[in-house]
Write an enzyme that holds these catalytic residues in place. Structure first.
Site, short mmCIF file in Angstrom:
data_model
loop_
_atom_site.label_atom_id
_atom_site.label_comp_id
_atom_site.label_asym_id
_atom_site.label_seq_id
_atom_site.Cartn_x
_atom_site.Cartn_y
_atom_site.Cartn_z
N HIS A 106 0.84 -1.20 0.00
CA HIS A 106 0.00 0.00 0.00
C HIS A 106 0.87 1.25 0.00
O HIS A 106 1.83 1.34 0.75
CB HIS A 106 -0.97 0.02 1.18
CG HIS A 106 -0.35 -0.32 2.50
ND1 HIS A 106 -0.05 -1.62 2.86
CD2 HIS A 106 0.04 0.45 3.54
CE1 HIS A 106 0.49 -1.63 4.06
NE2 HIS A 106 0.57 -0.37 4.50
N LEU A 107 0.48 2.18 -0.85
CA LEU A 107 1.14 3.49 -0.90
C LEU A 107 0.36 4.42 0.04
O LEU A 107 -0.86 4.60 -0.14
CB LEU A 107 1.10 4.03 -2.33
CG LEU A 107 1.58 5.48 -2.51
CD1 LEU A 107 3.08 5.61 -2.22
CD2 LEU A 107 1.28 5.97 -3.93
P1 5GP Z 1 1.41 0.19 7.49
O1 5GP Z 1 1.58 0.27 8.98
O2 5GP Z 1 1.36 -1.26 7.04
O3 5GP Z 1 2.37 1.02 6.72
O4 5GP Z 1 -0.01 0.80 7.18
C1 5GP Z 1 -1.20 0.12 7.33
C2 5GP Z 1 -2.27 1.15 7.37
O5 5GP Z 1 -3.51 0.48 7.20
C3 5GP Z 1 -2.36 1.89 8.72
O6 5GP Z 1 -2.19 3.28 8.48
C4 5GP Z 1 -3.74 1.53 9.25
O7 5GP Z 1 -4.37 2.60 9.91
C5 5GP Z 1 -4.48 1.12 7.99
N1 5GP Z 1 -5.52 0.12 8.19
C6 5GP Z 1 -5.39 -1.04 8.90
N2 5GP Z 1 -6.55 -1.74 8.87
C7 5GP Z 1 -7.41 -1.00 8.12
C8 5GP Z 1 -8.77 -1.20 7.73
O8 5GP Z 1 -9.42 -2.19 8.08
N3 5GP Z 1 -9.34 -0.24 6.97
C9 5GP Z 1 -8.65 0.88 6.56
N4 5GP Z 1 -9.31 1.76 5.82
N5 5GP Z 1 -7.36 1.10 6.91
C10 5GP Z 1 -6.76 0.17 7.68
#
Ligand code: 5GP
Ligand code: ZN
Length: 152
Positions: A106-107
């Site tokens: 994810h970006l």
């Molecule tokens: P990472 O920590 O992997 O870079 O980012 C993951 C992102 O996904 C986090 O900013 C978190 O808030 C978001 N996220 C996690 N679960 C969900 C979800 O169920 N729905 C949405 N819209 N965002 C999510």
């Protein structure tokens, strides 16, 4: 997907969002990419752009993914502009494992006022944990050259 998700047979949350099997509203979707708001925004605007097909993380990418990454990045710029943000002042990037929490590439598209100093650091490009498109492309090119060298 994390190892725990696999053991518990928990499906990937971002695949579920892209498929429309959760209440999350999609901001954009085509055959290759989708965009939706982050559930816990780090700033005024915080959008996630994902590939429709499950790709695990920046660690599983090759140079073949560069057109997809460029498309994700361009969509991020367009969405920032639509929301009145200057892309140059915004933070577009990918958390590098183990600094990510969801194993579906994810970006992060982060624009406007940040919610805390900790979030500023978490989404600061040039850090070992947060990579922008330019850094990622350079890493993928380097990886390809090393693999080509190893085959000679
Ligand atoms: P990472 O920590 O992997 O870079 O980012 C993951 C992102 O996904 C986090 O900013 C978190 O808030 C978001 N996220 C996690 N679960 C969900 C979800 O169920 N729905 C949405 N819209 N965002 C999510
Ligand atoms: Zn997925």
């Amino acid at each position: 997907m994390t190892i725990i998700d696999k053991i518990l047979c928990r499906p990937c949350i971002f695949c579920a969002i892209v498929e429309g099997s959760t209440p999350t509203t999609l901001i954009y979707k085509d055959d290759e990419i989708a965009a939706f708001n982050d559930i816990n925004p780090a700033a005024e605007t915080h959008i996630l752009i994902v590939p429709v097909d499950h790709v695990k993380s920046v660690k599983t990418l090759t140079t073949d993914h560069i057109p997809l990454l460029e498309k994700m990045h361009q969509k991020g710029i367009d969405l920032l502009k639509e929301r009145g943000h200057d892309p140059e002042q915004s933070r577009l990037g990918f958390h590098v494992p183990p600094f990510n929490t969801v194993d579906h590439l994810h970006l992060h598209v982060v624009g406007g006022a940040m919610k805390s100093n900790f979030r500023k650091l978490k989404y600061e490009t040039g850090r070992m944990w947060y990579m922008d498109l330019t850094q990622l492309q350079a890493n993928l090119d380097k990886k390809r050259r090393l693999q080509e060298g190893a085959r000679l």
